[in-house]
Design a protein around this motif. Structure first.
Motif, PDB file in Angstrom:
ATOM      1  N   LEU A   4     112.983  30.924  68.871  1.00 40.83           N
ATOM      2  CA  LEU A   4     112.951  32.191  69.266  1.00 40.83           C
ATOM      3  C   LEU A   4     111.907  32.240  70.351  1.00 40.83           C
ATOM      4  CD1 LEU A   4     112.458  33.349  65.596  1.00 40.83           C
ATOM      5  CD2 LEU A   4     114.573  33.730  67.014  1.00 40.83           C
ATOM      6  N   TYR A   5     111.773  33.223  71.062  1.00 44.07           N
ATOM      7  CA  TYR A   5     110.929  33.454  72.112  1.00 44.07           C
ATOM      8  C   TYR A   5     110.386  34.730  72.137  1.00 44.07           C
ATOM      9  CZ  TYR A   5     112.880  29.137  74.035  1.00 44.07           C
ATOM     10  OH  TYR A   5     113.226  28.108  74.059  1.00 44.07           O
ATOM     11  N   PHE A   6     109.252  35.099  72.209  1.00 47.52           N
ATOM     12  CA  PHE A   6     108.669  36.442  72.369  1.00 47.52           C
ATOM     13  C   PHE A   6     107.820  36.714  73.575  1.00 47.52           C
ATOM     14  CE2 PHE A   6     109.333  35.663  67.858  1.00 47.52           C
ATOM     15  CZ  PHE A   6     110.065  36.683  67.514  1.00 47.52           C
ATOM     16  N   ALA A   7     107.629  38.343  73.940  1.00 47.25           N
ATOM     17  CA  ALA A   7     106.908  38.838  74.873  1.00 47.25           C
ATOM     18  C   ALA A   7     107.283  38.174  76.417  1.00 47.25           C
ATOM     19  CB  ALA A   7     105.231  38.557  74.451  1.00 47.25           C
ATOM     20  N   TRP A   8     106.344  37.895  77.126  1.00 50.00           N
ATOM     21  CA  TRP A   8     106.703  37.355  78.397  1.00 50.00           C
ATOM     22  C   TRP A   8     107.241  36.016  78.503  1.00 50.00           C
ATOM     23  CZ3 TRP A   8     104.264  32.642  79.387  1.00 50.00           C
ATOM     24  CH2 TRP A   8     103.048  32.578  78.886  1.00 50.00           C
ATOM     25  N   ARG A  10     109.808  35.344  76.419  1.00 54.04           N
ATOM     26  CA  ARG A  10     111.147  35.696  76.289  1.00 54.04           C
ATOM     27  C   ARG A  10     111.758  36.068  77.473  1.00 54.04           C
ATOM     28  NH1 ARG A  10     112.517  40.816  76.197  1.00 54.04           N
ATOM     29  NH2 ARG A  10     110.585  41.352  75.242  1.00 54.04           N
ATOM     30  N   GLU A  11     110.778  37.029  78.412  1.00 52.41           N
ATOM     31  CA  GLU A  11     111.303  37.355  79.689  1.00 52.41           C
ATOM     32  C   GLU A  11     111.630  36.378  80.671  1.00 52.41           C
ATOM     33  OE1 GLU A  11     109.376  41.806  79.582  1.00 52.41           O
ATOM     34  OE2 GLU A  11     108.317  40.423  80.771  1.00 52.41           O
ATOM     35  N   ALA A  56     104.995  28.996  66.000  1.00 49.46           N
ATOM     36  CA  ALA A  56     105.171  29.105  64.543  1.00 49.46           C
ATOM     37  C   ALA A  56     106.429  28.321  64.157  1.00 49.46           C
ATOM     38  CB  ALA A  56     105.353  30.653  64.233  1.00 49.46           C
ATOM     39  N   GLN A  59     107.928  30.327  60.299  1.00 54.10           N
ATOM     40  CA  GLN A  59     107.292  31.776  60.380  1.00 54.10           C
ATOM     41  C   GLN A  59     105.726  31.462  59.782  1.00 54.10           C
ATOM     42  OE1 GLN A  59     109.320  34.788  58.350  1.00 54.10           O
ATOM     43  NE2 GLN A  59     111.072  34.822  59.668  1.00 54.10           N
ATOM     44  N   ALA A  75     109.227  29.305  66.564  1.00 50.16           N
ATOM     45  CA  ALA A  75     109.065  30.571  67.654  1.00 50.16           C
ATOM     46  C   ALA A  75     108.244  29.887  68.434  1.00 50.16           C
ATOM     47  CB  ALA A  75     108.892  31.501  66.759  1.00 50.16           C
ATOM     48  N   PHE A  77     105.304  31.890  71.631  1.00 49.16           N
ATOM     49  CA  PHE A  77     105.080  33.185  72.048  1.00 49.16           C
ATOM     50  C   PHE A  77     103.488  33.253  72.660  1.00 49.16           C
ATOM     51  CE2 PHE A  77     104.854  32.813  67.526  1.00 49.16           C
ATOM     52  CZ  PHE A  77     103.404  32.666  67.150  1.00 49.16           C
ATOM     53  N   PRO A  79      99.351  34.299  72.927  1.00 52.49           N
ATOM     54  CA  PRO A  79      98.580  34.717  71.980  1.00 52.49           C
ATOM     55  C   PRO A  79      98.730  36.282  71.673  1.00 52.49           C
ATOM     56  CG  PRO A  79      97.426  33.598  73.612  1.00 52.49           C
ATOM     57  CD  PRO A  79      98.779  33.790  74.312  1.00 52.49           C
ATOM     58  N   VAL A  80      98.743  36.703  70.287  1.00 54.54           N
ATOM     59  CA  VAL A  80      99.206  37.774  69.718  1.00 54.54           C
ATOM     60  C   VAL A  80      98.054  39.041  70.210  1.00 54.54           C
ATOM     61  CG1 VAL A  80     100.251  36.737  67.990  1.00 54.54           C
ATOM     62  CG2 VAL A  80      98.036  37.726  67.668  1.00 54.54           C
ATOM     63  N   THR A  81      98.473  40.281  70.501  1.00 55.72           N
ATOM     64  CA  THR A  81      97.787  41.388  70.696  1.00 55.72           C
ATOM     65  C   THR A  81      97.921  42.582  70.034  1.00 55.72           C
ATOM     66  OG1 THR A  81      99.343  41.774  72.458  1.00 55.72           O
ATOM     67  CG2 THR A  81      97.299  40.583  73.210  1.00 55.72           C
ATOM     68  N   GLY A  82      98.151  42.461  68.809  1.00 56.23           N
ATOM     69  CA  GLY A  82      98.404  43.494  67.688  1.00 56.23           C
ATOM     70  C   GLY A  82      97.065  44.417  67.581  1.00 56.23           C
TER      71      GLY A  82
END
Lengths: 83, 146
Positions: A4-8, A10-11, A56, A59, A75, A77, A79-82
């Motif tokens: 899985l890929y997330f954020a930039w 993934r783009e 991860a 998970q 996965a 991604f 660094p997280v920014t929540g």
């Protein structure tokens, strides 16, 4: 295994999810990243700045030395920014 | 009592506070609400997350707070999807017999969820451009103080 890929990331890679067979000789996250970077120019661009990528395994946050096995969900991604 | 929710829908602070007030010997309810700001001509913010891991990470953080402070209730609600300036993004709510535990646990939860839960913010600006928010060292420092 499921990648899985997330954020930039993934783009840049152009997909959020792909199914691959565990490549021969790949035993940890660092080796898996080396392999994934060869899959396409997008992958190469995504994994170019390796130090900015977090990961991860199944998970749970992991690092380059974390072992990976067939059937794992891995996965990648930024660094997280929540919050 | 532990509640963790990852949702696109807005939340109701008053309703969430009322829900925890009657549980156990509650003398203090503390809360933090994070709200989307309009910095740098921001038009909207889109929050991406990792379904499954997000809930798992938030639950682990909330369980850590419950173990460390004498809390009767702990609520974490984090939204994902598209938000505009003024929209609430995150709610952390803690209930305890006394204020110190409720306030400290509330600050701990916010510091940890900012650095240990898989969310990513993308900002859409007034000039039509968009950018991913970069992680801040100050947030990492805040998380390590606990």
């Amino acid at each position: 295994m499921r990648i899985l890929y997330f954020a930039w990331l993934r783009e840049r890679i152009g997909t959020g999810e792909e199914e691959i067979a565990l490549p021969e000789g790949v035993r940890d996250v660092a080796a898996l990243m080396d392999h994934l970077a060869t899959r396409s120019p997008g992958h190469a661009a995504g994994f170019a700045e390796r130090r900015t990528i977090r990961c991860a395994v199944n998970q749970d946050f992991a690092d380059g030395a974390t072992p990976v096995a067939d059937g794992d969900e891995v996965a990648f991604f930024p660094p997280v920014t929540g919050g | 009592m532990l509640k963790v929710l990852v949702t696109e829908a807005p939340f109701d602070l008053a309703a969430e506070a009322a829900r925890v007030q009657g549980v156990g010997d509650v003398g203090a309810v503390a809360s933090f609400t994070g709200i989307c700001r309009a910095d740098d001509g921001l038009r909207a913010m889109v929050l991406e997350h990792y379904p499954g891991m997000t809930e798992r990470a938030l639950t682990a953080i909330a369980e850590k707070a419950m173990a460390r402070w004498p809390l009767s209730a702990c609520t974490v609600i984090h939204r994902h999807g598209r938000m505009e300036p003024g929209d609430p993004i995150v709610l952390v709510l803690t209930a305890s017999a006394h204020r110190a535990a409720a306030l400290e646990a509330c600050a701990f939860l916010m510091d940890w969820l900012k650095t240990k839960a898989p969310f990513w913010k993308r900002e859409e600006l007034a000039d039509g451009t968009a950018r991913w928010v970069e992680a801040r060292t100050a947030d990492e420092d805040a998380a390590t103080r606990w």
